[in-house]
Scaffold this active site. Structure first.
Site, PDB file in Angstrom:
ATOM      1  N   LYS A 164      46.651  58.627  19.556  1.00 55.89           N
ATOM      2  CA  LYS A 164      45.580  57.620  19.592  1.00 55.89           C
ATOM      3  C   LYS A 164      44.237  58.333  19.575  1.00 55.89           C
ATOM      4  O   LYS A 164      44.135  59.537  19.822  1.00 55.89           O
ATOM      5  CB  LYS A 164      45.697  56.744  20.849  1.00 55.89           C
TER       6      LYS A 164
ATOM      7  N   SER B 155      52.051  59.117  24.794  1.00 50.99           N
ATOM      8  CA  SER B 155      52.773  58.473  23.709  1.00 50.99           C
ATOM      9  C   SER B 155      54.258  58.785  23.790  1.00 50.99           C
ATOM     10  O   SER B 155      55.105  57.911  23.579  1.00 50.99           O
ATOM     11  CB  SER B 155      52.215  58.937  22.364  1.00 50.99           C
TER      12      SER B 155
ATOM     13  N   ASP C 218      47.147  56.267  30.046  1.00 49.46           N
ATOM     14  CA  ASP C 218      47.196  55.971  28.611  1.00 49.46           C
ATOM     15  C   ASP C 218      48.551  55.439  28.158  1.00 49.46           C
ATOM     16  O   ASP C 218      48.689  55.004  27.012  1.00 49.46           O
ATOM     17  CB  ASP C 218      46.861  57.222  27.785  1.00 49.46           C
TER      18      ASP C 218
END
Length: 284
Positions: free
Chosen positions: A9, A102, A134
């Site tokens: 990201k 992620s 995140d």
């Protein structure tokens, strides 16, 4: 074994509104996905055993967010199934593009499907946010305006554009930046949730420059080429809009001299985890 993309990201904006009594920071940020990704392979078993087809030389097992995610999912669901996992790492670590987060989110989303748990997205986000601020956005899978510690997500769609990622090969500690006395902690609250280039602010810059002055030097060199650099997250990766041919040649020359890695990429408003996986993954 099935392999799934675990995408990076970028933060298009990162503002620190205040520090809460519990030590966490109230943020306002805009997340957008990229077509840069790691690959994670999964092969489930009914024995409950966990195996890794990759080593942990770069980071110990207890710090591996893939491992922590699957243990958290096992404990939450009380599932007795296991898995063999492989990781093909393309994304740099400690670079501000969310590689580890992620990886954790991909693990939660994919095993939720392969283990046939059928937990909701909100349940997965509740598990994921304990692993890292995140992680929720990668589970959410859509570009978003995020508040709180990053878990209050509202979908928005910034333009999908071509960029160049600049990796100077520096590892920046997110914890060090957020504990820094140089960190801005009093930005005014934006009441309207939208993104424009005028809002491309990163309140982490004073702390980054104080603790990693080489980052300010890098920014200065890129600005001298009129490339409009932006540090994503707490760094160390930067990105710039796709330059003209002339500026691209100048950037390549500078990168070769400074030993930076350059990688073209495209920003995306849908995560490749949901659009490019070998099986269909539900996206709310």
């Amino acid at each position: 074994m099935l392999y799934f993309p675990s995408p990076a990201k970028i933060n298009r904006m990162l503002r620190i509104i205040r520090q809460e009594a519990n030590g966490y920071h109230y943020l306002q940020t805009v997340f957008q996905f990229t077509n840069l990704y790691d690959e994670i392979g999964f092969q489930v078993n009914d024995t409950g055993e966990i195996h890794f087809d990759y080593d942990h030389e770069l980071f110990p097992l207890e710090e591996d967010l893939i491992y922590r995610a699957l243990i958290a999912l096992q404990e939450y669901s009380q599932i007795e199934k296991g898995v063999t996992i492989d990781l093909i790492k393309h994304l740099p670590m400690g670079a501000g593009i969310g590689g580890g987060s992620s990886n954790a989110a991909t693990t939660l989303v994919v095993l939720n499907q392969l283990w046939e748990l059928y937990l909701t997205t909100e349940e997965l986000i509740q598990i994921g946010k304990k692993l890292g601020a995140d992680v929720p956005i990668f589970i959410y899978g859509k570009s978003a305006w995020a508040e709180g510690i990053g878990e209050q997500l509202t979908p928005i769609e910034p333009p999908e554009s071509d960029f160049i990622l600049i990796n100077p090969g520096i590892h920046i500690s997110t914890q060090e930046i957020f504990e820094s006395p140089h960190l801005i902690r009093n930005s005014p609250l934006f009441t309207e949730q939208y993104f424009t280039e005028e809002r491309a602010i990163n309140d982490c810059l004073p702390a980054i420059f104080a603790h990693y002055p080489v980052m300010q030097t890098i920014m200065t060199k890129l600005e001298a080429l009129e490339l409009s650099p932006y540090i994503t997250g707490t760094g160390a990766c930067l990105f710039i809009p796709k330059p003209t041919d002339e500026k691209w040649e100048s950037l390549q020359s500078l990168a070769q001299k400074e030993q930076w890695q350059l990688q073209p990429f495209k920003s995306l408003n849908r995560s490749m985890l949901y659009t490019d996986s070998p099986i269909e993954l539900p996206l709310d």
